[in-house]
Write a protein that holds these residues in place. Structure first.
Motif, PDB file in Angstrom:
ATOM      1  N   GLY A  22       0.843  -1.274  -0.101  1.00 42.12           N
ATOM      2  CA  GLY A  22       0.179   0.150   0.153  1.00 42.12           C
ATOM      3  C   GLY A  22       0.882   1.487  -0.346  1.00 42.12           C
ATOM      4  N   THR A  23       2.177   1.136  -0.091  1.00 38.22           N
ATOM      5  CA  THR A  23       2.920   2.386  -0.087  1.00 38.22           C
ATOM      6  C   THR A  23       4.001   2.352  -1.200  1.00 38.22           C
ATOM      7  OG1 THR A  23       5.022   1.365   1.577  1.00 38.22           O
ATOM      8  CG2 THR A  23       3.049   2.266   2.481  1.00 38.22           C
ATOM      9  N   ARG A  24       4.999   3.030  -1.495  1.00 36.91           N
ATOM     10  CA  ARG A  24       5.985   3.224  -2.238  1.00 36.91           C
ATOM     11  C   ARG A  24       7.194   3.325  -1.363  1.00 36.91           C
ATOM     12  NH1 ARG A  24       5.120   3.965  -7.644  1.00 36.91           N
ATOM     13  NH2 ARG A  24       7.218   4.815  -7.725  1.00 36.91           N
ATOM     14  N   LEU A  25       7.252   2.798  -0.235  1.00 38.33           N
ATOM     15  CA  LEU A  25       8.248   2.924   0.749  1.00 38.33           C
ATOM     16  C   LEU A  25       8.916   1.535   0.471  1.00 38.33           C
ATOM     17  CD1 LEU A  25       6.857   4.561   3.718  1.00 38.33           C
ATOM     18  CD2 LEU A  25       8.641   5.358   2.262  1.00 38.33           C
ATOM     19  N   SER A  26      10.233   1.474   0.085  1.00 31.72           N
ATOM     20  CA  SER A  26      11.058   0.094  -0.333  1.00 31.72           C
ATOM     21  C   SER A  26      11.567  -0.320   0.935  1.00 31.72           C
ATOM     22  CB  SER A  26      11.931   0.516  -1.184  1.00 31.72           C
ATOM     23  OG  SER A  26      12.967   1.125  -0.769  1.00 31.72           O
ATOM     24  N   VAL A  27      11.738  -1.636   1.359  1.00 27.05           N
ATOM     25  CA  VAL A  27      12.458  -2.144   2.371  1.00 27.05           C
ATOM     26  C   VAL A  27      13.851  -1.875   2.259  1.00 27.05           C
ATOM     27  CG1 VAL A  27      13.494  -4.512   3.166  1.00 27.05           C
ATOM     28  CG2 VAL A  27      11.146  -4.587   2.251  1.00 27.05           C
ATOM     29  N   GLU A  28      14.625  -1.426   1.312  1.00 27.27           N
ATOM     30  CA  GLU A  28      15.796  -1.050   1.058  1.00 27.27           C
ATOM     31  C   GLU A  28      15.942   0.385   1.882  1.00 27.27           C
ATOM     32  OE1 GLU A  28      19.124   0.055  -2.173  1.00 27.27           O
ATOM     33  OE2 GLU A  28      17.004  -0.242  -2.904  1.00 27.27           O
ATOM     34  N   HIS A  29      14.874   1.214   1.562  1.00 31.98           N
ATOM     35  CA  HIS A  29      14.847   2.656   1.942  1.00 31.98           C
ATOM     36  C   HIS A  29      14.829   2.734   3.482  1.00 31.98           C
ATOM     37  CE1 HIS A  29      14.231   6.822   2.609  1.00 31.98           C
ATOM     38  NE2 HIS A  29      13.227   6.615   3.017  1.00 31.98           N
ATOM     39  N   ILE A  30      14.019   1.821   4.147  1.00 33.31           N
ATOM     40  CA  ILE A  30      13.656   1.651   5.492  1.00 33.31           C
ATOM     41  C   ILE A  30      15.094   1.185   6.279  1.00 33.31           C
ATOM     42  CG2 ILE A  30      12.273   0.800   7.470  1.00 33.31           C
ATOM     43  CD1 ILE A  30      10.808   2.734   5.690  1.00 33.31           C
ATOM     44  N   ILE A  31      15.710   0.253   5.807  1.00 32.46           N
ATOM     45  CA  ILE A  31      16.993  -0.329   6.213  1.00 32.46           C
ATOM     46  C   ILE A  31      17.995   0.699   6.062  1.00 32.46           C
ATOM     47  CG2 ILE A  31      18.817  -2.119   5.720  1.00 32.46           C
ATOM     48  CD1 ILE A  31      16.297  -3.086   7.208  1.00 32.46           C
ATOM     49  N   ASP A  32      17.980   1.467   4.877  1.00 32.89           N
ATOM     50  CA  ASP A  32      18.975   2.437   4.979  1.00 32.89           C
ATOM     51  C   ASP A  32      18.838   3.477   6.037  1.00 32.89           C
ATOM     52  OD1 ASP A  32      20.180   1.380   2.616  1.00 32.89           O
ATOM     53  OD2 ASP A  32      19.240   2.902   1.304  1.00 32.89           O
ATOM     54  N   LEU A  33      17.744   3.880   6.316  1.00 37.08           N
ATOM     55  CA  LEU A  33      17.426   4.926   7.575  1.00 37.08           C
ATOM     56  C   LEU A  33      17.799   4.359   8.558  1.00 37.08           C
ATOM     57  CD1 LEU A  33      13.593   6.011   6.593  1.00 37.08           C
ATOM     58  CD2 LEU A  33      15.793   7.226   6.126  1.00 37.08           C
ATOM     59  N   LEU A  34      17.462   2.874   9.067  1.00 39.12           N
ATOM     60  CA  LEU A  34      18.017   2.376  10.116  1.00 39.12           C
ATOM     61  C   LEU A  34      19.543   2.190  10.355  1.00 39.12           C
ATOM     62  CD1 LEU A  34      14.966  -0.352  10.402  1.00 39.12           C
ATOM     63  CD2 LEU A  34      15.340   1.602  12.061  1.00 39.12           C
ATOM     64  N   ALA A  35      20.081   1.777   9.172  1.00 41.10           N
ATOM     65  CA  ALA A  35      21.609   1.767   9.086  1.00 41.10           C
ATOM     66  C   ALA A  35      22.218   3.166   9.242  1.00 41.10           C
ATOM     67  CB  ALA A  35      21.822   1.155   7.774  1.00 41.10           C
ATOM     68  N   GLY A  37      21.446   5.359  11.573  1.00 36.59           N
ATOM     69  CA  GLY A  37      21.110   5.708  12.769  1.00 36.59           C
ATOM     70  C   GLY A  37      19.888   6.089  13.317  1.00 36.59           C
ATOM     71  N   TRP A  38      18.656   6.157  12.423  1.00 43.95           N
ATOM     72  CA  TRP A  38      17.434   6.440  12.835  1.00 43.95           C
ATOM     73  C   TRP A  38      16.960   5.083  13.548  1.00 43.95           C
ATOM     74  CZ3 TRP A  38      13.274   8.997   9.288  1.00 43.95           C
ATOM     75  CH2 TRP A  38      13.969  10.046   8.521  1.00 43.95           C
ATOM     76  N   ASP A  39      16.103   5.587  14.728  1.00 36.47           N
ATOM     77  CA  ASP A  39      15.555   4.674  15.545  1.00 36.47           C
ATOM     78  C   ASP A  39      14.227   4.397  15.035  1.00 36.47           C
ATOM     79  OD1 ASP A  39      14.076   6.597  16.905  1.00 36.47           O
ATOM     80  OD2 ASP A  39      15.331   6.886  18.313  1.00 36.47           O
ATOM     81  N   GLU A  40      13.583   3.216  15.660  1.00 36.96           N
ATOM     82  CA  GLU A  40      12.236   3.156  15.289  1.00 36.96           C
ATOM     83  C   GLU A  40      11.187   4.032  15.406  1.00 36.96           C
ATOM     84  OE1 GLU A  40       8.757   0.542  17.570  1.00 36.96           O
ATOM     85  OE2 GLU A  40      10.320  -0.894  16.757  1.00 36.96           O
TER      86      GLU A  40
END
Length: 79
Positions: A22-35, A37-40
């Motif tokens: 339901g989004t255009r948010l890729s798994v890769e993008h979210i993992i990049d954010l977490l990698a 330093g972003w937290d949950e």
């Protein structure tokens, strides 16, 4: 966790990259954010359509990819 309930691929969305349904948010993008330093909490605040379950699904998806060997490079051959 059944990641299939949260993650999908579609050739017409982001060239078939895995995304949160339901989004255009890729798994890769979210993992990049977490990698980076972003937290949950930061991820969920900045992407309000995401849920904690979506993030758990991402990790379950990556775990399965690793278990199936989809992310391994070819072994280095010793001479």
């Amino acid at each position: 966790m059944d990641w299939n309930a949260h993650i999908e691929t579609n050739d017409k969305v982001l060239a078939g990259k895995p995304v949160i349904k339901g989004t255009r948010l890729s798994v890769e993008h979210i993992i990049d954010l977490l990698a980076s330093g972003w937290d949950e909490k930061q991820v969920l605040e900045n992407y309000p359509r995401l849920t904690k379950e979506n993030l758990q699904a991402i990790f379950a998806y990556i775990r399965e990819c690793l278990k199936d060997g989809l992310m391994y490079n070819e072994p280095v051959k010793s001479v």
